[in-house]
Write a protein that holds these residues in place. Structure first.
Motif, mmCIF file in Angstrom:
data_model
loop_
_atom_site.group_PDB
_atom_site.id
_atom_site.type_symbol
_atom_site.label_atom_id
_atom_site.label_comp_id
_atom_site.label_asym_id
_atom_site.label_seq_id
_atom_site.Cartn_x
_atom_site.Cartn_y
_atom_site.Cartn_z
ATOM 1 N N THR A 75 30.896 84.853 32.476
ATOM 2 C CA THR A 75 32.058 84.107 32.973
ATOM 3 C C THR A 75 33.051 85.043 33.650
ATOM 4 O OG1 THR A 75 31.799 82.500 31.176
ATOM 5 C CG2 THR A 75 33.924 82.534 32.316
ATOM 6 N N LEU A 76 33.216 86.228 33.108
ATOM 7 C CA LEU A 76 34.118 87.211 33.706
ATOM 8 C C LEU A 76 33.542 87.834 34.977
ATOM 9 C CD1 LEU A 76 35.356 89.070 30.490
ATOM 10 C CD2 LEU A 76 36.607 87.399 31.846
ATOM 11 N N GLY A 77 32.237 87.692 35.165
ATOM 12 C CA GLY A 77 31.618 88.211 36.380
ATOM 13 C C GLY A 77 31.670 89.722 36.452
ATOM 14 N N HIS A 78 32.038 90.267 37.607
ATOM 15 C CA HIS A 78 32.012 91.720 37.782
ATOM 16 C C HIS A 78 32.988 92.424 36.844
ATOM 17 C CE1 HIS A 78 35.852 91.968 40.014
ATOM 18 N NE2 HIS A 78 35.515 90.776 40.487
ATOM 19 N N ARG A 79 34.045 91.733 36.418
ATOM 20 C CA ARG A 79 34.989 92.337 35.466
ATOM 21 C C ARG A 79 34.303 92.567 34.121
ATOM 22 N NH1 ARG A 79 40.665 89.524 34.928
ATOM 23 N NH2 ARG A 79 40.710 91.166 33.351
ATOM 24 N N GLY A 80 33.488 91.628 33.698
ATOM 25 C CA GLY A 80 32.791 91.775 32.426
ATOM 26 C C GLY A 80 31.777 92.895 32.432
ATOM 27 N N TRP A 81 31.249 93.186 33.618
ATOM 28 C CA TRP A 81 30.242 94.232 33.747
ATOM 29 C C TRP A 81 30.852 95.625 33.661
ATOM 30 C CZ3 TRP A 81 25.360 94.539 32.987
ATOM 31 C CH2 TRP A 81 24.574 95.532 33.576
ATOM 32 N N SER A 82 32.144 95.728 33.814
ATOM 33 C CA SER A 82 32.823 97.018 33.838
ATOM 34 C C SER A 82 33.079 97.552 32.436
ATOM 35 C CB SER A 82 34.164 96.878 34.570
ATOM 36 O OG SER A 82 34.944 98.045 34.429
ATOM 37 N N THR A 83 32.936 98.862 32.287
ATOM 38 C CA THR A 83 33.251 99.485 30.998
ATOM 39 C C THR A 83 34.755 99.538 30.745
ATOM 40 O OG1 THR A 83 33.219 101.692 32.011
ATOM 41 C CG2 THR A 83 31.168 100.899 30.993
ATOM 42 N N ALA A 84 35.552 99.151 31.739
ATOM 43 C CA ALA A 84 36.997 99.089 31.532
ATOM 44 C C ALA A 84 37.387 97.923 30.635
ATOM 45 C CB ALA A 84 37.716 98.962 32.876
ATOM 46 N N GLU A 85 36.498 96.933 30.492
ATOM 47 C CA GLU A 85 36.747 95.776 29.634
ATOM 48 C C GLU A 85 35.988 95.947 28.318
ATOM 49 O OE1 GLU A 85 38.798 93.329 30.368
ATOM 50 O OE2 GLU A 85 39.230 94.036 32.384
ATOM 51 N N PRO A 86 36.550 95.460 27.208
ATOM 52 C CA PRO A 86 35.902 95.658 25.903
ATOM 53 C C PRO A 86 34.678 94.785 25.664
ATOM 54 C CG PRO A 86 37.898 94.362 25.635
ATOM 55 C CD PRO A 86 37.876 94.817 27.063
ATOM 56 N N ILE A 87 34.458 93.799 26.515
ATOM 57 C CA ILE A 87 33.398 92.838 26.220
ATOM 58 C C ILE A 87 32.015 93.465 26.270
ATOM 59 C CG2 ILE A 87 33.138 91.947 28.576
ATOM 60 C CD1 ILE A 87 33.032 89.124 27.231
ATOM 61 N N GLU A 88 31.810 94.447 27.160
ATOM 62 C CA GLU A 88 30.487 95.085 27.220
ATOM 63 C C GLU A 88 30.214 95.857 25.939
ATOM 64 O OE1 GLU A 88 29.666 98.521 27.530
ATOM 65 O OE2 GLU A 88 31.752 99.183 27.366
ATOM 66 N N ARG A 89 31.253 96.454 25.356
ATOM 67 C CA ARG A 89 31.086 97.173 24.087
ATOM 68 C C ARG A 89 30.758 96.191 22.962
ATOM 69 N NH1 ARG A 89 35.335 97.977 20.735
ATOM 70 N NH2 ARG A 89 36.818 97.953 22.462
ATOM 71 N N ARG A 90 31.430 95.052 22.960
ATOM 72 C CA ARG A 90 31.146 94.052 21.927
ATOM 73 C C ARG A 90 29.694 93.582 21.997
ATOM 74 N NH1 ARG A 90 35.685 90.917 23.939
ATOM 75 N NH2 ARG A 90 37.605 91.924 23.230
ATOM 76 N N LEU A 91 29.190 93.387 23.219
ATOM 77 C CA LEU A 91 27.808 92.937 23.365
ATOM 78 C C LEU A 91 26.844 93.977 22.817
ATOM 79 C CD1 LEU A 91 25.804 90.838 24.353
ATOM 80 C CD2 LEU A 91 25.934 91.862 26.635
ATOM 81 N N ARG A 92 27.062 95.236 23.165
ATOM 82 C CA ARG A 92 26.184 96.291 22.652
ATOM 83 C C ARG A 92 26.260 96.382 21.127
ATOM 84 N NH1 ARG A 92 28.093 100.794 23.531
ATOM 85 N NH2 ARG A 92 29.887 100.542 24.923
ATOM 86 N N ASP A 93 27.462 96.282 20.604
ATOM 87 C CA ASP A 93 27.642 96.388 19.155
ATOM 88 C C ASP A 93 26.998 95.208 18.426
ATOM 89 O OD1 ASP A 93 29.085 98.690 19.579
ATOM 90 O OD2 ASP A 93 31.046 97.806 19.150
ATOM 91 N N ALA A 94 27.191 94.003 18.965
ATOM 92 C CA ALA A 94 26.711 92.800 18.280
ATOM 93 C C ALA A 94 25.194 92.747 18.198
ATOM 94 C CB ALA A 94 27.246 91.548 18.976
ATOM 95 N N ILE A 95 24.504 93.323 19.173
ATOM 96 C CA ILE A 95 23.039 93.333 19.126
ATOM 97 C C ILE A 95 22.551 94.026 17.856
ATOM 98 C CG2 ILE A 95 20.971 94.292 20.242
ATOM 99 C CD1 ILE A 95 22.391 93.778 22.936
ATOM 100 N N GLY A 96 23.249 95.081 17.445
ATOM 101 C CA GLY A 96 22.855 95.789 16.230
ATOM 102 C C GLY A 96 22.939 94.929 14.983
ATOM 103 N N LEU A 97 23.806 93.918 14.995
ATOM 104 C CA LEU A 97 23.947 93.044 13.825
ATOM 105 C C LEU A 97 22.726 92.151 13.636
ATOM 106 C CD1 LEU A 97 27.687 91.983 14.246
ATOM 107 C CD2 LEU A 97 26.739 93.961 13.022
#
Length: 381
Positions: free
Chosen positions: A334-356
């Motif tokens: 939904t955030l598009g190119h903003r979500g893809w950026s490491t400047a936003e926390p959402i990419e970190r949340r996605l990587r972290d949540a996969i481990g759960l």
């Protein structure tokens, strides 16, 4: 029936929320970048009383129960999933010791956990034995009045810096009945640590631990000989509900960010949220996240009430991480190119949540636990 926290629980949530904003949020991105917490993090969590929420007053905790631990972990996970692992392990291992340890063990071991003086790791997984934990090979061989640990554990969360570990070793024959749990120091020359490089949860200190002629003593045995496997499985019925809350917490805040963006972003002359293709997927994921959250809290409430919570906890564990990962991914899109950026926390949340989806039991392992409860062991896989 109540679908809200008590006044005391609401006050706890607000307290932890303020603590997270002041102490965790400013450094969360740096924790991920460097792959480690500053030494002060454990002390800050301890001073906030988060390690002792599930530990009784008589052993240095506040005795607020499983729902309170869930509230704290949920607030932490909204900002930094990795920070919540410290509280998760204190609750899991503290709970095992409180339930199966002797009075002397509880008096000696629980106060340091509650105070953050002991950072604890669950040492169960091995290179060739993950889900098939009853087949572990690390041995504890009798040597006079002591035992000697020899073998390797891997994928041990917090293993790179934990001071103590609950180590599961084979003291008898094959199968679950040959496994014993030992609570022991990890900061010793007989334990060699190798930090692992991970996709997410990078500051969690996941590591391989090699035990080489590491002495432990009869007083280090938690429970009795051959009961270690049963003890940790009962512990997972608690931690799995907490991990479910970690997943939905990260998903919930991600969906909130996506919805705020959908209100502000103008496309084709209207707010982004006016497009059904954007709004309806967010609605679907928000519904699943809310349902998974309620299921996790039901499991914790049942634990506090002294009721059987195995089915609910395992349901929450297999479902919530999948729901969480899917919801975070949709929020990122939904955030598009903003979500893809490491400047936003959402990419970190996605990587972290996969481990759960892997931690404390995979989706299939927890489905198996539920199937055996619903169908009966003789009618289930």
């Amino acid at each position: 029936m109540e679908f809200q926290f008590s006044d005391e629980q609401q006050a706890l949530a607000e307290k932890v929320r303020g603590f997270v904003a002041d102490q965790v949020a400013p450094a969360a991105r740096e924790h991920d970048r460097t792959g480690r917490f500053p030494p002060s993090m454990v002390g800050e969590l301890a001073r906030a009383g988060l390690f002792g929420l599930g530990i009784g007053h008589e052993h240095g905790g506040s005795g607020q129960g499983a729902v309170a631990v869930g509230i704290a972990i949920e607030e932490l996970a909204k900002v930094d999933l990795t920070a919540s692992l410290l509280v998760l392990n204190a609750a899991l291992i503290g709970g095992i010791i409180e339930r199966t340890g002797t009075e002397r063990q509880r008096a000696d071991w629980l106060p340091p956990i509650a105070a953050g003086e002991a950072v604890v790791a669950l040492c169960l997984t091995e290179p060739d034995h993950g889900t098939d934990a009853a087949a572990i090979e690390l041995r504890a061989d009798a040597d006079g009045s002591r035992w000697l640990l020899n073998g390797t554990k891997t994928s041990i969360m917090l293993g790179a810096f934990a001071t103590h570990g609950l180590v599961f070793a084979r003291t008898g024959g094959p199968g679950a009945s040959g496994i014993t749990a030992f609570y022991t120091r990890l900061q010793r020359p007989e334990v060699h640590r190798e930090p692992l490089q991970d996709l997410g949860l990078r500051a969690g200190g996941r590591a391989t631990l090699r035990f080489a002629v590491c002495p432990v003593w009869p007083g280090d045995i938690v429970g009795s000989l051959g009961t270690g496997f049963a003890g940790v499985m009962r512990g997972f019925d608690y931690s799995r509900a907490l991990i479910a809350l970690m997943a939905v917490a990260a998903a919930g805040v991600s969906l909130e960010e996506a919805m705020e963006y959908a209100r502000r972003r103008i496309t084709f002359g209207v707010p982004l949220g006016r497009h059904q293709g954007v709004a309806f997927p967010l609605v679907e994921h928000a519904t699943r996240v809310r349902a998974a959250r309620l299921l996790a809290y039901e499991a914790l409430w049942r634990k506090d009430m002294g009721l059987d919570h195995r089915t609910e906890a395992n349901m929450a564990k297999w479902w919530a991480p999948r729901v969480g990962v899917d919801a975070i991914q949709q929020a990122l899109l939904t955030l598009g190119h903003r979500g893809w950026s490491t400047a936003e926390p959402i990419e970190r949340r996605l990587r972290d949540a996969i481990g759960l989806q892997i931690a404390d039991g995979t989706e299939n392992a927890t489905k198996l636990a539920v199937a055996r409860r619903l169908l009966g062991r003789e009618y289930a896989p």
